[in-house]
Design a protein around this motif. Structure first.
Motif, PDB file in Angstrom:
ATOM      1  N   CYS A 139       0.847  -1.200   0.000  1.00  0.00           N
ATOM      2  CA  CYS A 139       0.000   0.000   0.000  1.00  0.00           C
ATOM      3  C   CYS A 139       0.878   1.244   0.000  1.00  0.00           C
ATOM      4  N   PRO A 140       0.656   2.196  -0.909  1.00  0.00           N
ATOM      5  CA  PRO A 140       1.536   3.366  -1.029  1.00  0.00           C
ATOM      6  C   PRO A 140       1.130   4.551  -0.159  1.00  0.00           C
ATOM      7  N   ALA A 141       0.407   4.305   0.935  1.00  0.00           N
ATOM      8  CA  ALA A 141      -0.009   5.398   1.815  1.00  0.00           C
ATOM      9  C   ALA A 141       1.202   6.101   2.418  1.00  0.00           C
ATOM     10  N   ARG A 142       0.999   7.356   2.768  1.00  0.00           N
ATOM     11  CA  ARG A 142       2.021   8.160   3.437  1.00  0.00           C
ATOM     12  C   ARG A 142       1.438   8.732   4.720  1.00  0.00           C
ATOM     13  N   PRO A 143       2.290   9.183   5.644  1.00  0.00           N
ATOM     14  CA  PRO A 143       1.772   9.777   6.878  1.00  0.00           C
ATOM     15  C   PRO A 143       0.758  10.875   6.586  1.00  0.00           C
ATOM     16  N   GLY A 144      -0.311  10.870   7.366  1.00  0.00           N
ATOM     17  CA  GLY A 144      -1.387  11.828   7.179  1.00  0.00           C
ATOM     18  C   GLY A 144      -2.555  11.295   6.375  1.00  0.00           C
ATOM     19  N   ALA A 145      -2.393  10.127   5.747  1.00  0.00           N
ATOM     20  CA  ALA A 145      -3.443   9.582   4.899  1.00  0.00           C
ATOM     21  C   ALA A 145      -4.553   8.940   5.731  1.00  0.00           C
ATOM     22  N   ARG A 146      -5.740   8.867   5.123  1.00  0.00           N
ATOM     23  CA  ARG A 146      -6.866   8.153   5.715  1.00  0.00           C
ATOM     24  C   ARG A 146      -7.060   6.869   4.916  1.00  0.00           C
ATOM     25  N   VAL A 147      -7.027   5.722   5.620  1.00  0.00           N
ATOM     26  CA  VAL A 147      -6.985   4.413   4.977  1.00  0.00           C
ATOM     27  C   VAL A 147      -8.170   3.572   5.441  1.00  0.00           C
ATOM     28  N   LEU A 148      -8.762   2.840   4.512  1.00  0.00           N
ATOM     29  CA  LEU A 148      -9.845   1.902   4.799  1.00  0.00           C
ATOM     30  C   LEU A 148      -9.391   0.503   4.418  1.00  0.00           C
ATOM     31  N   GLU A 149      -9.653  -0.474   5.288  1.00  0.00           N
ATOM     32  CA  GLU A 149      -9.435  -1.868   4.915  1.00  0.00           C
ATOM     33  C   GLU A 149     -10.757  -2.611   4.975  1.00  0.00           C
ATOM     34  N   LEU A 150     -11.090  -3.287   3.887  1.00  0.00           N
ATOM     35  CA  LEU A 150     -12.282  -4.129   3.830  1.00  0.00           C
ATOM     36  C   LEU A 150     -11.894  -5.554   4.211  1.00  0.00           C
ATOM     37  N   GLY A 151     -12.662  -6.159   5.106  1.00  0.00           N
ATOM     38  CA  GLY A 151     -12.363  -7.513   5.541  1.00  0.00           C
ATOM     39  C   GLY A 151     -11.111  -7.566   6.400  1.00  0.00           C
ATOM     40  N   THR A 152     -11.053  -6.758   7.433  1.00  0.00           N
ATOM     41  CA  THR A 152      -9.824  -6.593   8.207  1.00  0.00           C
ATOM     42  C   THR A 152      -9.484  -7.795   9.074  1.00  0.00           C
ATOM     43  N   GLY A 153     -10.451  -8.701   9.329  1.00  0.00           N
ATOM     44  CA  GLY A 153     -10.164  -9.817  10.228  1.00  0.00           C
ATOM     45  C   GLY A 153      -9.816  -9.287  11.612  1.00  0.00           C
ATOM     46  N   ALA A 154      -8.696  -9.747  12.159  1.00  0.00           N
ATOM     47  CA  ALA A 154      -8.237  -9.275  13.474  1.00  0.00           C
ATOM     48  C   ALA A 154      -7.345  -8.043  13.360  1.00  0.00           C
ATOM     49  N   GLY A 155      -7.226  -7.473  12.153  1.00  0.00           N
ATOM     50  CA  GLY A 155      -6.561  -6.177  11.999  1.00  0.00           C
ATOM     51  C   GLY A 155      -5.105  -6.210  11.598  1.00  0.00           C
ATOM     52  N   ALA A 156      -4.598  -7.350  11.108  1.00  0.00           N
ATOM     53  CA  ALA A 156      -3.158  -7.480  10.847  1.00  0.00           C
ATOM     54  C   ALA A 156      -2.647  -6.446   9.845  1.00  0.00           C
ATOM     55  N   ALA A 157      -3.351  -6.245   8.737  1.00  0.00           N
ATOM     56  CA  ALA A 157      -2.837  -5.354   7.694  1.00  0.00           C
ATOM     57  C   ALA A 157      -2.744  -3.909   8.185  1.00  0.00           C
ATOM     58  N   LEU A 158      -3.792  -3.410   8.818  1.00  0.00           N
ATOM     59  CA  LEU A 158      -3.748  -2.037   9.308  1.00  0.00           C
ATOM     60  C   LEU A 158      -2.700  -1.863  10.402  1.00  0.00           C
ATOM     61  N   LEU A 159      -2.544  -2.874  11.261  1.00  0.00           N
ATOM     62  CA  LEU A 159      -1.493  -2.807  12.277  1.00  0.00           C
ATOM     63  C   LEU A 159      -0.121  -2.651  11.624  1.00  0.00           C
TER      64      LEU A 159
END
Length: 243
Positions: free
Chosen positions: A38-58
């Motif tokens: 994911c090419p996000a940078r600090p300050g971005a607002r990010v959505l994850e669909l199907g996050t499960g227990a949250g591993a990707a966002l963590l």
């Protein structure tokens, strides 16, 4: 969430505490690799669909810092566990939401980046008797179209959509992304060098006219175990061509 129903572990070589359900769906490599792509940078607002227990966002939050994120999960126990994992790691700028990923209560063009690792087993295959595993793994006939359609509605122009998919879904996903997206980038994930990819990472830009790209790809295993290149992502939190 009863603690006895979960198991304690870590992500990124111990940098993150991570609890997941003892039974049912268990996180694999895919969410960690997807976050690295994911090419996000600090300050971005990010959505994850199907996050499960949250591993990707963590993992994304640990790599970048300074993002805000919402992880959507249909199963209430997993949505609650994702929230507990976010809070337990001190990431109060991340939140878990129990909701259907195809019908979300957000205005259009709310997020700069969206990630998703949709269910992908064939809908006519054998379903697990465990409800969390069944939801995480089995796709209904129109599920991918519904997830991508909602992701594109919520994504800002020039924002990115990052997907972890089985290789067999590449053509379907690419067709669903057109004409809204250009600059589709494909990164094959090879089980071993010289073997056909079973999984892919796919990234696209909404309202972009950039060229499509196929990257060299990542071999996950060799004769010694997990490759050094994969370890750099899975253990050390490195990015995967996230420019």
């Amino acid at each position: 969430m009863v603690e006895d129903e979960t198991s304690a572990g870590t992500l990124l070589g111990g940098r993150l505490a991570y609890r997941q359900l003892r039974a049912g769906h268990r996180s694999g490599f895919e969410p960690v690799l997807m976050a690295a792509f994911c090419p996000a940078r600090p300050g971005a607002r990010v959505l994850e669909l199907g996050t499960g227990a949250g591993a990707a966002l963590l993992c994304l939050r640990a790599r970048l810092g300074g993002i805000t994120g919402i992880g959507v999960e249909r199963h209430p126990a997993l949505a609650g566990l994702a929230q507990a994992n976010f809070t337990g790691n001190g990431f109060h700028d991340l939140a878990g939401l129990q909701a259907d990923a195809t019908r979300l209560p957000f205005a259009s063009q709310t997020f700069q980046h969206v990630m998703a690792n949709p269910p992908w087993f064939a809908p006519d295959g054998t379903h697990s008797p465990d409800s969390t595993r069944a939801l995480a793994h089995h796709a209904t006939a129109e599920l991918l179209a519904g997830w991508i359609g909602e992701a594109l509605r919520l994504l800002r122009d020039q924002g990115s959509l990052t997907l972890a998919l089985p290789a067999a879904s590449f053509a379907q996903a690419a067709s669903l992304l057109r004409p809204a997206c250009g600059g589709i980038t494909l990164l094959p994930l090879w089980p071993r060098a010289g073997e056909a990819a079973k999984l892919i990472l796919l990234r696209a830009r909404k309202a972009s006219r950039g060229p499509d790209v196929i990257l060299p790809g990542l071999a996950l295993h060799d004769e010694a175990g997990i490759t050094a290149a994969a370890q750099a992502v899975l253990r050390d939190g490195a990015a995967l061509d996230a420019t």
